[in-house]
Write an enzyme that holds these catalytic residues in place. Sequence first.
Site, PDB file in Angstrom:
ATOM      1  CB  SER A  10      35.867  30.857  55.635  1.00  0.00           C
ATOM      2  OG  SER A  10      36.929  30.686  56.538  1.00  0.00           O
ATOM      3  CG  HIS A  57      34.942  26.908  59.296  1.00  0.00           C
ATOM      4  ND1 HIS A  57      34.547  28.187  59.630  1.00  0.00           N
ATOM      5  CD2 HIS A  57      35.863  27.056  58.291  1.00  0.00           C
ATOM      6  CE1 HIS A  57      35.195  29.066  58.884  1.00  0.00           C
ATOM      7  NE2 HIS A  57      35.997  28.411  58.071  1.00  0.00           N
ATOM      8  CG  ASP A  76      33.068  27.758  62.646  1.00  0.00           C
ATOM      9  OD1 ASP A  76      34.224  27.325  62.812  1.00  0.00           O
ATOM     10  OD2 ASP A  76      32.708  28.356  61.619  1.00  0.00           O
TER      11      ASP A  76
END
Length: 332
Positions: A108, A202, A173
């Site tokens: 991320s 995610h 996601d």
Amino acid sequence: MGGNVEVLRLPTRRGTEIVAVYVWYPMATSTILYSHGNAADIGQMYELFVELSVRLRLNIMGYDYSGYGQSSGKPSEQNTYADIEAAYKCLEENYGAKQEDIILYGQSVGSGPTLDLAARLPRLRAVVLHSPILSGLRVMYPVKRSYWFDIYKNIDKIPLVKSPVLVIHGTADEVVDCSHGKRLWQLCQEKYEPLWLKGGNHCNLELYPEYIRHLKKFISTVEKSCSFRNAPRSSIDRIEQSRQGTDRFEAPRKSSDWREKPRKSIDRPEKLKIHDYKFHNIDKLEKLRIPFDQVERSRKSVDYHEKSRRSIDHQLERARKSVDWLDRIRAG
């Protein structure tokens, strides 16, 4: 914890002190340097680090960004770049890891410091991007070009990475759309078969059996091919010089940098006694909020000036039409 785990405090070039954890695996030939996501710290990540070390048969170092967990300072883009450099330097100087042995892993927001460093280290063993972002602004808005106030402009840095790159992203996601991962994969110099996890979101990709299988296959592949890319390693001392190569993509970030006066730091990291270290679970932040607040402030500033410009243009147009009307009256 056990004898194969160490917890360290590492000084950074920006005067902060970060906490890192190192998990050692006997006879390992690779080491992962793991940059975690936004709403996490190494207390939450510890069990995953141990599992990855055992199942992938490698060493792993994770660290907390400045302002996260027990690390000092404040969270900022520039601090995260200094943080990962401090962790990398520790791997070289304290554990004897060579650039060719290290795999940078960014999850991320962690894809930001990961790609910033990877773009400056041409002989890394590999790079793993887990639910990565194209840039901070692109998470919130579908912009077509890079703006000076944007942060973590991975889209501009990924073409500079010379190591094999594995991209992992969930197709469901809702925080960082899968299109981010796909675009970064398209821009890679040395692509490896990506892993698009159907239905993955995610924060749950590690739960899919395909995740560990694909990651294990990737690491096995790069370990076998590393002999073809062996060359004299680049010292961490030259990292700052090579930063100039990536900075050409970035105009000055006037409002998005928190400049701090560097403080003197110790030369070697201080080892913590395990019983003195309490893993600190920070409150859940709004997903991908920090440090994206600075992007929002800069964007509003730009929007304000854009609206002002449109207003002035409109007034000038009205004035021009009035002059034209008077000219027609005079001509009549």
